[in-house]
Design a protein around this motif. Structure first.
Motif, mmCIF file in Angstrom:
data_model
loop_
_atom_site.group_PDB
_atom_site.id
_atom_site.type_symbol
_atom_site.label_atom_id
_atom_site.label_comp_id
_atom_site.label_asym_id
_atom_site.label_seq_id
_atom_site.Cartn_x
_atom_site.Cartn_y
_atom_site.Cartn_z
ATOM 1 N N CYS A 205 1.060 -0.651 -0.226
ATOM 2 C CA CYS A 205 -0.233 0.029 0.059
ATOM 3 C C CYS A 205 0.583 0.860 -0.336
ATOM 4 C CB CYS A 205 -0.235 0.122 1.219
ATOM 5 S SG CYS A 205 -2.283 -1.243 0.602
ATOM 6 N N THR A 206 1.620 1.216 0.374
ATOM 7 C CA THR A 206 2.772 2.482 0.873
ATOM 8 C C THR A 206 3.937 2.158 -0.185
ATOM 9 O OG1 THR A 206 4.430 1.199 2.699
ATOM 10 C CG2 THR A 206 2.095 2.672 3.128
ATOM 11 N N GLY A 207 3.925 1.679 -0.852
ATOM 12 C CA GLY A 207 5.360 1.475 -2.052
ATOM 13 C C GLY A 207 6.252 1.479 -0.894
ATOM 14 N N ARG A 208 7.084 0.308 -0.001
ATOM 15 C CA ARG A 208 7.678 0.217 0.350
ATOM 16 C C ARG A 208 8.420 -1.363 -0.307
ATOM 17 N NH1 ARG A 208 9.466 1.600 5.737
ATOM 18 N NH2 ARG A 208 11.181 0.665 5.069
ATOM 19 N N LEU A 209 8.827 -0.811 -1.218
ATOM 20 C CA LEU A 209 9.201 -2.303 -2.033
ATOM 21 C C LEU A 209 10.267 -2.926 -1.278
ATOM 22 C CD1 LEU A 209 9.129 -1.171 -5.501
ATOM 23 C CD2 LEU A 209 7.265 -1.841 -4.480
ATOM 24 N N ASP A 210 11.179 -2.195 -0.315
ATOM 25 C CA ASP A 210 12.558 -2.690 0.523
ATOM 26 C C ASP A 210 12.173 -4.058 1.433
ATOM 27 O OD1 ASP A 210 11.079 -0.538 1.554
ATOM 28 O OD2 ASP A 210 12.985 -1.159 3.261
ATOM 29 N N MET A 211 10.706 -3.521 1.593
ATOM 30 C CA MET A 211 10.053 -4.712 2.729
ATOM 31 C C MET A 211 9.508 -5.929 2.357
ATOM 32 S SD MET A 211 10.320 -3.166 5.602
ATOM 33 C CE MET A 211 9.341 -4.298 6.932
#
Length: 321
Positions: A205-211
């Protein structure tokens, strides 16, 4: 009246979101449906071996459920279907058939049923809302079903996400894949999956692809299903080292699903790794580069003389739309 339905494939679970996360993919099935004097079911192409062509066909039976719920009677239908979604491979082929039949039959009688009503029927038929929700609404669907009612929230897929699937050349029934799962689990595993699934949804949802690489880990179903897909455990553990953002078993399998940054220079490396890893286990596979599909099922009216087979030929030649 004759309608033409396009319904997308889907991947479910995305690792920890067992029976609750689904994503539509730009791989499709098409269904033509019209009222008729005598029922006929025509399968176009060679991708649907063993699918019935009489009134025991799933699309026919689901269409009749729509008519019954709407209080109308149309016992005879002319149906044609073509699909690029491989059967029993974990890419939502049965969900696509259910959603396509629901949407087509509803359109034929003036759409008296709402999308929510179609979602409730589809979820009850499929037994879980993830695949049918993705095929019906498109994008990423977060959903649950409590046995009486299904609820969902649709999330727009991040524009940077691309999908690589490795489709083994063998079928794996959902019943068999569910049969290896334990009926009970530990509190630790339940907490593990709740946490990972929650963070995965938040990351998407937030674009935190690193997670995503860490959030896609699962303790409820993939460890038990790994024996059904040799090479899966290796891929789940090491795909990120070869360019994947994350990796998971697609639905009940045997397809393996990986998320990729579409700007990554390592796409060839990842595809080679998937094929090589499965190949070491003696498994041939087809690798497909796909994208999340933002649109769900679509229906349009066509002229009675328009033939789906001819349309498919034009589509394959680059003329169709």
């Amino acid at each position: 009246m004759k309608v033409r339905v396009r319904v997308p494939a889907s991947t479910a679970n995305l690792g920890p979101g067992f029976d609750s996360l689904g994503m539509a993919l730009n791989l499709y099935a098409w269904i033509d449906m019209s009222l008729a004097e005598r029922t006929s079911v025509r399968l176009i192409g060679e991708g649907m071996p063993g699918v019935p062509t009489d009134k025991s066909n799933l699309i026919y039976k689901v269409a009749q459920m729509v008519f019954d719920k709407a209080g109308v009677s149309h016992p005879e239908l002319e149906i044609a279907m073509y699909s690029d979604i491989p059967l029993t491979r974990g890419l939502g082929s049965s969900a696509a058939a259910i959603v396509g039949a629901l949407a087509g039959a509803n359109a034929l009688i003036g759409s008296p049923l709402s999308d929510d009503e179609l979602f409730q029927i589809a979820t009850e038929l499929e037994g879980h809302p993830d695949n049918v929700g993705a095929s019906l609404f498109g994008g990423l669907v977060v959903a649950f079903w409590d046995g009486e009612r299904a609820e969902h929230i649709r999330v727009e897929p991040h524009e940077q996400l691309e999908v690589l699937v490795a489709i083994p050349h063998f079928q794996l029934s959902t019943e068999k894949a569910r049969g290896v799962l334990p009926r009970q689990t530990t509190l630790e595993k339940a907490v593990y999956n709740v946490g990972h699934s929650s963070v995965l949804v938040a990351a998407l949802c937030t674009g935190r692809l690193d997670m995503i690489p860490r959030a896609m880990k699962d303790a409820l179903h993939q460890p038990y299903r790994a024996s059904l897909v040799p090479g899966l455990a290796d891929i789940l553990e090491n795909a990120a080292e070869h360019g994947a953002i994350g990796a998971a078993l697609s639905g009940a399998g045997p397809t393996i699903f990986t998320l990729v940054d579409r700007t990554s220079p390592r796409k060839g490396e990842l595809e080679g790794y998937l094929k090589e890893t499965l190949g070491r286990e003696g498994i041939e596979c087809t690798a497909l580069w796909l994208s999340p599909e933002p649109s769900g099922v679509t229906v349009r009216a066509v002229q009675p003389e328009e033939d789906l087979a001819d349309w498919v030929k034009s589509l394959r030649s680059g003329v169709g739309a």
